[in-house]
Scaffold this motif. Structure first.
Motif, mmCIF file in Angstrom:
data_model
loop_
_atom_site.group_PDB
_atom_site.id
_atom_site.type_symbol
_atom_site.label_atom_id
_atom_site.label_comp_id
_atom_site.label_asym_id
_atom_site.label_seq_id
_atom_site.Cartn_x
_atom_site.Cartn_y
_atom_site.Cartn_z
ATOM 1 N N ASP A 106 0.110 -1.092 0.444
ATOM 2 C CA ASP A 106 -0.135 0.239 -0.244
ATOM 3 C C ASP A 106 1.579 1.282 -0.035
ATOM 4 O O ASP A 106 0.186 2.469 0.383
ATOM 5 N N TYR A 142 0.889 6.667 -0.392
ATOM 6 C CA TYR A 142 0.481 5.764 0.122
ATOM 7 C C TYR A 142 -0.835 5.387 -1.093
ATOM 8 O O TYR A 142 -1.540 6.826 -0.961
ATOM 9 N N SER A 144 -5.379 3.543 -0.817
ATOM 10 C CA SER A 144 -5.881 2.857 -0.310
ATOM 11 C C SER A 144 -6.198 1.687 -1.767
ATOM 12 O O SER A 144 -6.676 0.708 -0.509
ATOM 13 N N PRO A 146 -4.708 -1.544 -3.358
ATOM 14 C CA PRO A 146 -3.743 -2.147 -4.217
ATOM 15 C C PRO A 146 -3.839 -1.881 -6.028
ATOM 16 O O PRO A 146 -2.229 -2.257 -6.307
#
Length: 344
Positions: A106, A142, A144, A146
């Motif tokens: 992630d 980052y 949320s 994948p």
């Protein structure tokens, strides 16, 4: 004839039904069993899980990836009794690129350090600097999902130089020094990263840019856009020049790397910045384009261009021995080199 297809379908359906619904009688096979006198060394503790007598070696997979590249480019030309004339010269460029990448399902954290330093020597002239760069880039992202290539990201950039810079042949008054200037960018935004295509686009509507001029003499001159010193009519200093300047604006960066021909790789870096408060829409541009031609594992050639347009960097012209400030202009650098490269 019209009934033939229907009869064929009915026949096939009958065969399938009978094949999956018929009962099969299994004939038992008698095996002569003998008692086991040796205890097995591989006990079965759970269905599908087997434990051996010796522990299996475990090799942990690190989330960190590293790549280091150092190189040395050399160019030389010499003349001895050459009727056509010419000036002997030699130049060298030492360069390094060090990358550390932390990757999970992630998140992605990319750190890159770029260093370059070059000198040249011509017959009859002193050694001159031909290249000077210290640059650090760090981006954390980052996501949320994948499966998505979009990341919520934060980016930090820093760049400066190693030694004094001069406007040759004048070597008495440096026009730049280490940390004069130095630039920092810190912001948050969205990052689209395609690892397979080596394509990256970062968009930040919230970026803080700082320009540092940590040399008071250059700061008093108002170099690189900082507020210059204030003097009275008699030339007495009233207030010193500022050693920093802060801006808040919009930043877009792009990185793209591709093998355009066999053993020829193109690398493109582009940065666009515009300040919200001062002349919004006036874009500062930095663009680097380089082609690397790989000869073998240790020898390569490269050709590249580096263009900069910064509205805060003014040009100076000397008129009757007096430096007169002009407007901003395009800064352009072109390089061509052949040398050794070592990756580890």
């Amino acid at each position: 004839m019209k009934l033939l297809p229907n009869l064929f379908i009915l026949f096939s359906l009958t065969i399938c039904i009978n094949s999956y619904s018929q009962e099969t009688t299994l004939t038992p096979i008698l095996v002569d069993l003998k008692p086991i006198t040796v205890i097995p060394t591989v006990p079965i503790t759970a269905p599908g899980k087997i434990k051996t007598g010796l522990p299996l070696p475990i090799f942990p997979v690190s989330a960190w990836q590293s790549k280091n590249t150092v190189g040395l480019d050399l160019n030389e030309i010499a003349f001895v009794n050459w009727n056509a004339g010419g000036v002997s010269s030699i130049s060298g460029l030492l360069k390094g690129n060090f990358t550390r990448i932390y990757t999970t399902e992630d998140s992605k954290w990319t750190n890159e350090l770029i260093v370059r330093y070059g000198i040249s020597k011509q017959d009859g002239l002193i050694i001159r600097k031909s290249d000077d760069e210290f640059r650090f880039n760090s981006t954390f992202g980052y996501r949320s999902n994948p499966l998505s290539n979009w990341y919520h990201s934060a980016k930090f950039n820093f760049n400066t130089q190693f030694t004094y810079g001069y406007k040759y042949p004048d070597t008495n008054s440096p026009i730049s020094k280490p940390f004069a200037p130095a630039y920092t960018f810190l912001g948050v935004g969205a990052d689209y990263f395609d690892k397979a295509k080596k394509f990256d686009v970062y968009i930040s509507p919230l970026t803080l840019k700082n320009t540092l001029v940590l040399d008071q003499k250059l700061a008093d001159q108002g170099a690189f856009g900082v507020a210059k010193a204030v003097y009275d009519a008699e030339g007495n200093l009233i207030s010193e020049g500022k050693q920093s300047k802060s801006e808040f604006g919009f930043l877009i960066t792009n990185y793209y790397k591709k093998e355009v021909w066999k053993n020829v790789t193109m690398e493109n870096r582009l940065s666009l910045y515009s300040d919200y408060l001062n002349n919004f829409g006036n874009i500062d541009v930095e663009w680097k384009l380089q082609f690397d031609l790989v000869v073998n594992q240790y020898v390569s050639a490269n050709i590249g261009t580096h263009a900069i347009y910064d509205d805060d960097v003014k040009t100076y012209e000397e008129i009757n021995g007096v430096k007169v400030a002009g407007g901003p202009t395009l800064q352009l650098k072109q390089s061509l080199g052949v040398g050794m490269v070592y990756a580890f």
